[in-house]
Design a protein around this motif. Sequence first.
Motif, PDB file in Angstrom:
ATOM      1  N   GLU A 141      44.834  49.446  50.149  1.00  0.00           N
ATOM      2  CA  GLU A 141      43.419  49.737  49.888  1.00  0.00           C
ATOM      3  C   GLU A 141      43.027  49.257  48.493  1.00  0.00           C
ATOM      4  O   GLU A 141      42.335  49.950  47.752  1.00  0.00           O
ATOM      5  CB  GLU A 141      43.153  51.244  50.017  1.00  0.00           C
ATOM      6  CG  GLU A 141      43.316  51.735  51.438  1.00  0.00           C
ATOM      7  CD  GLU A 141      42.881  53.186  51.598  1.00  0.00           C
ATOM      8  OE1 GLU A 141      42.558  53.833  50.594  1.00  0.00           O
ATOM      9  OE2 GLU A 141      42.864  53.651  52.743  1.00  0.00           O
ATOM     10  N   GLU A 142      43.476  48.054  48.167  1.00  0.00           N
ATOM     11  CA  GLU A 142      43.169  47.525  46.835  1.00  0.00           C
ATOM     12  C   GLU A 142      42.125  46.417  46.914  1.00  0.00           C
ATOM     13  O   GLU A 142      42.136  45.603  47.844  1.00  0.00           O
ATOM     14  CB  GLU A 142      44.437  46.983  46.176  1.00  0.00           C
ATOM     15  CG  GLU A 142      45.356  48.079  45.686  1.00  0.00           C
ATOM     16  CD  GLU A 142      46.692  47.564  45.175  1.00  0.00           C
ATOM     17  OE1 GLU A 142      47.440  48.359  44.595  1.00  0.00           O
ATOM     18  OE2 GLU A 142      46.999  46.371  45.375  1.00  0.00           O
ATOM     19  N   TYR A 143      41.266  46.413  45.902  1.00  0.00           N
ATOM     20  CA  TYR A 143      40.271  45.344  45.781  1.00  0.00           C
ATOM     21  C   TYR A 143      40.964  44.139  45.133  1.00  0.00           C
ATOM     22  O   TYR A 143      41.660  44.293  44.128  1.00  0.00           O
ATOM     23  CB  TYR A 143      39.115  45.848  44.909  1.00  0.00           C
ATOM     24  CG  TYR A 143      38.088  44.811  44.544  1.00  0.00           C
ATOM     25  CD1 TYR A 143      37.550  43.961  45.501  1.00  0.00           C
ATOM     26  CD2 TYR A 143      37.631  44.693  43.228  1.00  0.00           C
ATOM     27  CE1 TYR A 143      36.604  43.014  45.157  1.00  0.00           C
ATOM     28  CE2 TYR A 143      36.675  43.761  42.886  1.00  0.00           C
ATOM     29  CZ  TYR A 143      36.165  42.921  43.844  1.00  0.00           C
ATOM     30  OH  TYR A 143      35.222  41.981  43.503  1.00  0.00           O
ATOM     31  N   LEU A 144      40.778  42.954  45.703  1.00  0.00           N
ATOM     32  CA  LEU A 144      41.495  41.782  45.193  1.00  0.00           C
ATOM     33  C   LEU A 144      40.959  41.286  43.855  1.00  0.00           C
ATOM     34  O   LEU A 144      41.673  40.640  43.100  1.00  0.00           O
ATOM     35  CB  LEU A 144      41.435  40.638  46.214  1.00  0.00           C
ATOM     36  CG  LEU A 144      42.197  40.857  47.517  1.00  0.00           C
ATOM     37  CD1 LEU A 144      42.027  39.654  48.435  1.00  0.00           C
ATOM     38  CD2 LEU A 144      43.668  41.105  47.255  1.00  0.00           C
ATOM     39  N   GLY A 145      39.703  41.575  43.582  1.00  0.00           N
ATOM     40  CA  GLY A 145      39.130  41.153  42.298  1.00  0.00           C
ATOM     41  C   GLY A 145      38.522  39.764  42.366  1.00  0.00           C
ATOM     42  O   GLY A 145      38.869  38.946  43.232  1.00  0.00           O
ATOM     43  N   PRO A 146      37.601  39.481  41.425  1.00  0.00           N
ATOM     44  CA  PRO A 146      36.858  38.215  41.455  1.00  0.00           C
ATOM     45  C   PRO A 146      37.737  36.969  41.376  1.00  0.00           C
ATOM     46  O   PRO A 146      37.441  35.966  42.037  1.00  0.00           O
ATOM     47  CB  PRO A 146      35.949  38.298  40.228  1.00  0.00           C
ATOM     48  CG  PRO A 146      36.069  39.649  39.677  1.00  0.00           C
ATOM     49  CD  PRO A 146      37.161  40.388  40.363  1.00  0.00           C
ATOM     50  N   HIS A 157      30.335  44.849  44.276  1.00  0.00           N
ATOM     51  CA  HIS A 157      28.951  45.306  44.390  1.00  0.00           C
ATOM     52  C   HIS A 157      28.009  44.430  43.567  1.00  0.00           C
ATOM     53  O   HIS A 157      26.983  44.900  43.081  1.00  0.00           O
ATOM     54  CB  HIS A 157      28.849  46.771  43.966  1.00  0.00           C
ATOM     55  CG  HIS A 157      29.719  47.690  44.787  1.00  0.00           C
ATOM     56  ND1 HIS A 157      29.688  47.711  46.164  1.00  0.00           N
ATOM     57  CD2 HIS A 157      30.665  48.578  44.424  1.00  0.00           C
ATOM     58  CE1 HIS A 157      30.564  48.599  46.611  1.00  0.00           C
ATOM     59  NE2 HIS A 157      31.182  49.124  45.579  1.00  0.00           N
ATOM     60  N   THR A 158      28.406  43.190  43.370  1.00  0.00           N
ATOM     61  CA  THR A 158      27.575  42.202  42.659  1.00  0.00           C
ATOM     62  C   THR A 158      27.164  42.714  41.275  1.00  0.00           C
ATOM     63  O   THR A 158      26.012  42.582  40.865  1.00  0.00           O
ATOM     64  CB  THR A 158      26.323  41.827  43.494  1.00  0.00           C
ATOM     65  OG1 THR A 158      26.632  41.966  44.891  1.00  0.00           O
ATOM     66  CG2 THR A 158      25.895  40.410  43.254  1.00  0.00           C
ATOM     67  N   ALA A 210      31.024  35.693  41.552  1.00  0.00           N
ATOM     68  CA  ALA A 210      30.112  36.527  42.353  1.00  0.00           C
ATOM     69  C   ALA A 210      29.472  35.704  43.466  1.00  0.00           C
ATOM     70  O   ALA A 210      29.327  36.184  44.601  1.00  0.00           O
ATOM     71  CB  ALA A 210      29.047  37.145  41.460  1.00  0.00           C
ATOM     72  N   ALA A 211      29.107  34.469  43.147  1.00  0.00           N
ATOM     73  CA  ALA A 211      28.508  33.596  44.170  1.00  0.00           C
ATOM     74  C   ALA A 211      29.544  33.266  45.252  1.00  0.00           C
ATOM     75  O   ALA A 211      29.218  33.208  46.441  1.00  0.00           O
ATOM     76  CB  ALA A 211      27.980  32.314  43.535  1.00  0.00           C
ATOM     77  N   ALA A 212      30.797  33.047  44.820  1.00  0.00           N
ATOM     78  CA  ALA A 212      31.864  32.751  45.781  1.00  0.00           C
ATOM     79  C   ALA A 212      32.073  33.943  46.722  1.00  0.00           C
ATOM     80  O   ALA A 212      32.233  33.777  47.934  1.00  0.00           O
ATOM     81  CB  ALA A 212      33.154  32.420  45.039  1.00  0.00           C
ATOM     82  N   ILE A 213      32.048  35.146  46.152  1.00  0.00           N
ATOM     83  CA  ILE A 213      32.240  36.352  46.971  1.00  0.00           C
ATOM     84  C   ILE A 213      31.068  36.518  47.946  1.00  0.00           C
ATOM     85  O   ILE A 213      31.259  36.830  49.127  1.00  0.00           O
ATOM     86  CB  ILE A 213      32.410  37.595  46.058  1.00  0.00           C
ATOM     87  CG1 ILE A 213      33.691  37.463  45.221  1.00  0.00           C
ATOM     88  CG2 ILE A 213      32.433  38.879  46.879  1.00  0.00           C
ATOM     89  CD1 ILE A 213      33.835  38.492  44.120  1.00  0.00           C
ATOM     90  N   ALA A 214      29.854  36.275  47.447  1.00  0.00           N
ATOM     91  CA  ALA A 214      28.670  36.372  48.310  1.00  0.00           C
ATOM     92  C   ALA A 214      28.764  35.381  49.470  1.00  0.00           C
ATOM     93  O   ALA A 214      28.379  35.680  50.604  1.00  0.00           O
ATOM     94  CB  ALA A 214      27.403  36.131  47.497  1.00  0.00           C
ATOM     95  N   GLU A 215      29.295  34.197  49.170  1.00  0.00           N
ATOM     96  CA  GLU A 215      29.445  33.170  50.204  1.00  0.00           C
ATOM     97  C   GLU A 215      30.487  33.595  51.248  1.00  0.00           C
ATOM     98  O   GLU A 215      30.290  33.384  52.451  1.00  0.00           O
ATOM     99  CB  GLU A 215      29.827  31.838  49.531  1.00  0.00           C
ATOM    100  CG  GLU A 215      30.106  30.679  50.469  1.00  0.00           C
ATOM    101  CD  GLU A 215      28.892  30.179  51.230  1.00  0.00           C
ATOM    102  OE1 GLU A 215      27.771  30.617  50.935  1.00  0.00           O
ATOM    103  OE2 GLU A 215      29.085  29.353  52.151  1.00  0.00           O
ATOM    104  N   GLY A 224      28.402  56.176  51.317  1.00  0.00           N
ATOM    105  CA  GLY A 224      29.745  55.871  51.837  1.00  0.00           C
ATOM    106  C   GLY A 224      30.472  54.881  50.936  1.00  0.00           C
ATOM    107  O   GLY A 224      31.681  55.001  50.708  1.00  0.00           O
ATOM    108  N   ASP A 225      29.719  53.918  50.402  1.00  0.00           N
ATOM    109  CA  ASP A 225      30.319  52.946  49.480  1.00  0.00           C
ATOM    110  C   ASP A 225      30.792  53.627  48.202  1.00  0.00           C
ATOM    111  O   ASP A 225      31.858  53.307  47.664  1.00  0.00           O
ATOM    112  CB  ASP A 225      29.291  51.854  49.129  1.00  0.00           C
ATOM    113  CG  ASP A 225      29.461  50.625  50.016  1.00  0.00           C
ATOM    114  OD1 ASP A 225      30.532  50.504  50.627  1.00  0.00           O
ATOM    115  OD2 ASP A 225      28.522  49.819  50.099  1.00  0.00           O
TER     116      ASP A 225
END
Lengths: 273, 112
Positions: A198-203, A238-239, A254-259, B70-71
């Motif tokens: 449950e880890e966020y990979l990061g930008p 969350h941008t 951030a743009a890469a993640i949005a894409e 929830g987020d």
Amino acid sequence: MVELTLPRNSKISGQGKTYKSEAKGDAKLRTVRVYRYDPDTGENPRIDTYEVDTDGISMVLDLMIKIKSDLDPTLAFRRSCREGVCGSCAFNINGKNGLACTTGLDELGKGDINIYPLPHMPVVKDLVTDLTKFYEQHASIQPFLQSDEVPEKEHLQSPEERELLDGLYECILCASCSTACPSYWWNGNKEDEGLQDEEYLGPAALLQAHRWIKDSRDDRTEERLAQLDDTFKLYRCHTIMNCVQVCPKGLNPAAAIAEIKRMLVERQGQKVT
Amino acid sequence: MASSATKHFARQRLTALVQVPLTIWLVISAISLIGASREDMLAWVSTWWVAALLVAWFLSVPLHMSIGIGDVIDDYLHKKGTRSLTHGLNSIYALLIGIVGVTSVIAITLIA
């Protein structure tokens, strides 16, 4: 519950040392405050203050090398290429992550200069942080070409296809972006809680994931997207955009993640129809 | 297998999009109704298209709210048990708001 305050042994306490410059006359003195932590002493971190003659010095890294050479050889920090290519000398400089070698003293105003390790990372010593988890996350997105074809010479790519990788491939993995991201602070490393799934990979890792998704020579787009379709790995972004603000190479994670999110929504739509 | 993560994300964006015109309409309507009598209010709510838009608003707002909260829960609550419980309470809260809102609009429409 997420850890919102520093653990007791991580709080900066105790009196730091002060190192005065021996320069006299019209020396261009600047005060540099540096985070110090020595795991061998068992003491909490402290802030040492160095008075440095900045005559002939233009970059923060040069200043740090001067401190280490002339004032305090015990100061530990990473550095290598001194030209913004290797990504070793990323620190938090005056509250903003960046490379010491490409940050000019003139960019920091006239007050004291504060140098801290990259935020929310385990500190090995002084300004050296443990980036093991960061590299593991990068490895998890499989940052290498995976093609079904075995060409005779090389995988060909048109100039237009190659152009799609601009703004993605230049990442030097300095970790400035990921360690500036509050979502990464809260969810980037859950090893202590046994929640590695449950880890966020990061930008930084996600920018590289996007780099390989966009690569026309790669045949694992579906697998790569499927791996990222996860509440924690991707959707903790969350941008907030700190990553964009601090990237020393001017990239836009951030743009890469949005894409990637856009591609996942399209992929979902295709599955429904 | 498709994960619920992208569905969740798409739903959040969709409900946000729906709310932009609905909320602008609601704010303008509320301003234009300042000083209106109780009968005028009841008549306005019970107009079929107003009632339909209000129901849409009362459906999208709690859904969007529950996704947003929830987020926050996913961001800050790491223990799986606590997280699941809080997600459940969050859903019940949003459901209650939705039910109260929609039934109120229907009740007013039927009474007026």
